[in-house]
Design a protein around this motif. Structure first.
Motif, PDB file in Angstrom:
ATOM      1  N   ARG A  56      -3.135  10.341  -7.557  1.00  0.00           N
ATOM      2  CA  ARG A  56      -3.666   9.236  -6.780  1.00  0.00           C
ATOM      3  C   ARG A  56      -4.552   8.351  -7.656  1.00  0.00           C
ATOM      4  O   ARG A  56      -4.876   8.706  -8.801  1.00  0.00           O
ATOM      5  CB  ARG A  56      -4.439   9.765  -5.570  1.00  0.00           C
ATOM      6  CG  ARG A  56      -3.548  10.612  -4.649  1.00  0.00           C
ATOM      7  CD  ARG A  56      -4.188  10.850  -3.316  1.00  0.00           C
ATOM      8  NE  ARG A  56      -4.408   9.616  -2.575  1.00  0.00           N
ATOM      9  CZ  ARG A  56      -3.456   8.985  -1.872  1.00  0.00           C
ATOM     10  NH1 ARG A  56      -2.233   9.478  -1.818  1.00  0.00           N
ATOM     11  NH2 ARG A  56      -3.738   7.873  -1.228  1.00  0.00           N
ATOM     12  N   ARG A  96       0.526   3.253  -9.581  1.00  0.00           N
ATOM     13  CA  ARG A  96       0.948   3.744  -8.268  1.00  0.00           C
ATOM     14  C   ARG A  96       2.056   2.866  -7.696  1.00  0.00           C
ATOM     15  O   ARG A  96       2.998   3.357  -7.071  1.00  0.00           O
ATOM     16  CB  ARG A  96      -0.243   3.758  -7.307  1.00  0.00           C
ATOM     17  CG  ARG A  96      -1.254   4.851  -7.547  1.00  0.00           C
ATOM     18  CD  ARG A  96      -0.822   6.167  -6.970  1.00  0.00           C
ATOM     19  NE  ARG A  96      -0.736   6.136  -5.504  1.00  0.00           N
ATOM     20  CZ  ARG A  96      -0.425   7.202  -4.777  1.00  0.00           C
ATOM     21  NH1 ARG A  96      -0.174   8.360  -5.356  1.00  0.00           N
ATOM     22  NH2 ARG A  96      -0.354   7.116  -3.459  1.00  0.00           N
ATOM     23  N   HIS A 101       4.637   4.441  -4.697  1.00  0.00           N
ATOM     24  CA  HIS A 101       3.687   4.896  -3.678  1.00  0.00           C
ATOM     25  C   HIS A 101       3.018   3.719  -2.979  1.00  0.00           C
ATOM     26  O   HIS A 101       2.492   3.860  -1.886  1.00  0.00           O
ATOM     27  CB  HIS A 101       2.608   5.784  -4.318  1.00  0.00           C
ATOM     28  CG  HIS A 101       3.155   7.010  -4.967  1.00  0.00           C
ATOM     29  ND1 HIS A 101       3.910   7.929  -4.292  1.00  0.00           N
ATOM     30  CD2 HIS A 101       3.061   7.454  -6.249  1.00  0.00           C
ATOM     31  CE1 HIS A 101       4.252   8.906  -5.120  1.00  0.00           C
ATOM     32  NE2 HIS A 101       3.756   8.635  -6.315  1.00  0.00           N
ATOM     33  N   ALA A 102       3.015   2.588  -3.616  1.00  0.00           N
ATOM     34  CA  ALA A 102       2.386   1.396  -3.046  1.00  0.00           C
ATOM     35  C   ALA A 102       3.366   0.233  -3.155  1.00  0.00           C
ATOM     36  O   ALA A 102       4.264   0.232  -3.999  1.00  0.00           O
ATOM     37  CB  ALA A 102       1.089   1.070  -3.791  1.00  0.00           C
ATOM     38  N   SER A 204       1.103   0.910   2.843  1.00  0.00           N
ATOM     39  CA  SER A 204       1.508   0.933   1.438  1.00  0.00           C
ATOM     40  C   SER A 204       1.019  -0.297   0.684  1.00  0.00           C
ATOM     41  O   SER A 204       0.827  -0.251  -0.535  1.00  0.00           O
ATOM     42  CB  SER A 204       3.040   1.020   1.327  1.00  0.00           C
ATOM     43  OG  SER A 204       3.652  -0.107   1.942  1.00  0.00           O
ATOM     44  N   ASP A 207      -2.357   0.665  -0.565  1.00  0.00           N
ATOM     45  CA  ASP A 207      -2.449   2.009  -1.125  1.00  0.00           C
ATOM     46  C   ASP A 207      -3.322   2.015  -2.373  1.00  0.00           C
ATOM     47  O   ASP A 207      -3.165   1.180  -3.266  1.00  0.00           O
ATOM     48  CB  ASP A 207      -1.047   2.517  -1.491  1.00  0.00           C
ATOM     49  CG  ASP A 207      -1.077   3.906  -2.104  1.00  0.00           C
ATOM     50  OD1 ASP A 207      -0.990   4.880  -1.360  1.00  0.00           O
ATOM     51  OD2 ASP A 207      -1.206   3.996  -3.352  1.00  0.00           O
TER      52      ASP A 207
END
Length: 358
Positions: A56, A96, A101-102, A204, A207
């Motif tokens: 993360r 990310r 993930h985003a 997202s 994120d």
């Protein structure tokens, strides 16, 4: 894979990454930022290689910051590191995004809707409805501008009703009081005196951003739109936008567990400060940051600084948003309006909800 992140008020950061075996095997960071010494870029790339694919933003940020600190301490870098227009955190956000993930603004098409006047309680209910619809996958990202005819006060989800609203002023001026689902402060709204919009986006899109970063990220286009109409503005505090003449607007957010984010802003166009002080329990100290030093003046930063009609300002805002992002024209759907009416009966028009924080 490639991800990009434009730092609000800063520079663009891009990350090209490759993954194998659940870890980052190659990372190349680039952008229009400034970085000294040159060799620090290689340290950043090396710090990210080997990081878990699911790491993360705080973990990736810490890896970059630790690597740069070690390189300074052990002499790998012969001068202190200076990062201008970006940070280790913005690098992490770009990574990310590269990993999927985003998402970025360019990954979405936004439905722009500007329906006619609606009752205040329905306007508040629609914030919940459209956010839930996005979370359920029945609606895409949406920008909605508000219109209303009744005089209203919207109070934040956690505000005390008795501390914020004067019942005598409410009765005198025939004001509808609605408690919204987002936090933040009270909004006094007469037809034509504010510009209000709601932006509903997938989680997202923000994120890896802190709450403070997400406010600025989602409102960055507003700074550009204000510039288009001749207002020089900047971010102030957590959730405000201000010009040299004082505060212009404030934002609030609500995040749903289903993965949707409600973000809305109210901008002062031409508010009757005397009336506002009779309806809201606002001290003169708080009023001073709204662009007026005296209670008998109007709070009119947008009208006075642009000289434009409210409708023209909204049109300019929509045009600016369209110039930056992919958009389609949209409208409220019958089932969404029906659900909003149901929520008015059950919640937003219910005195128990309005006074849930007495």
């Amino acid at each position: 894979m490639r991800g990009e992140y434009k730092v609000p008020g800063g520079k663009l950061v891009a990350a090209d990454v490759e993954v194998a075996g659940g870890a980052l095997t190659r990372v190349s960071v680039s952008g229009d930022f400034f970085l000294e010494p040159d060799e620090a870029l290689g340290v950043i790339d090396a710090a990210l290689r080997g990081q878990p694919e699911g790491a993360r933003v705080p973990d990736l940020t810490a890896a970059v910051e630790s690597a740069l600190a070690r390189a300074e301490a052990d002499g790998t870098l012969d001068t202190p590191v200076h990062m201008v227009g970006f940070s280790a955190e913005s690098v992490a956000i770009a990574v990310r995004r590269a990993l999927g993930h985003a998402t970025s603004w360019q990954d979405h098409t936004f439905e722009v809707i500007h329906p006619g006047p609606l009752p205040p309680a329905v306007l508040g209910a629609l914030d919940q409805v459209l956010t839930e619809e996005l979370a359920a996958g029945r609606r895409g990202p949406t920008l909605r501008f508000w219109e209303w005819t009744e005089r209203a006060v919207f109070i934040g989800s956690f505000q005390s009703l008795r501390n914020e609203v004067d019942p005598e002023g409410v009765a005198k001026h025939d004001v509808t009081v609605v408690r919204r689902i987002s936090g933040g402060g009270a909004m006094f709204m007469e037809a034509g005196n504010c510009i209000t919009f709601s932006l509903v986006v997938p989680a997202s899109l923000v994120d890896g951003l802190s709450f403070e970063q997400s406010y600025r990220f989602l409102d960055d286009w507003v700074i550009g739109a204000l510039a288009d109409v001749g207002v020089t503005a900047s971010f102030s505090g957590l959730n405000d936008v201000a010009s040299p003449a004082g505060k212009i607007a404030g934002s609030a957010q609500k995040r749903l567990a289903g993965g949707a984010v409600l973000h809305h802003m109210t901008m002062a166009y031409d508010i009757d400060a005397d009336k506002m002080l009779e309806v809201l329990r606002i001290g003169r100290e708080k009023l001073s940051d709204k662009g007026t030093a005296s209670a008998n003046k109007r709070v009119d930063p947008v009208r006075s600084q642009t000289g434009m009609a409210r409708e023209d300002v909204i049109d300019a805002f929509i045009a600016h948003f369209r110039s930056r992002y992919r958009t389609v024209d949209g409208e409220l759907r019958p089932e969404e309006l029906a659900r909003a009416e149901q929520l008015v009966a059950e919640k937003f028009g219910n005195p128990e909800w309005t006074a849930r924080v007495p």
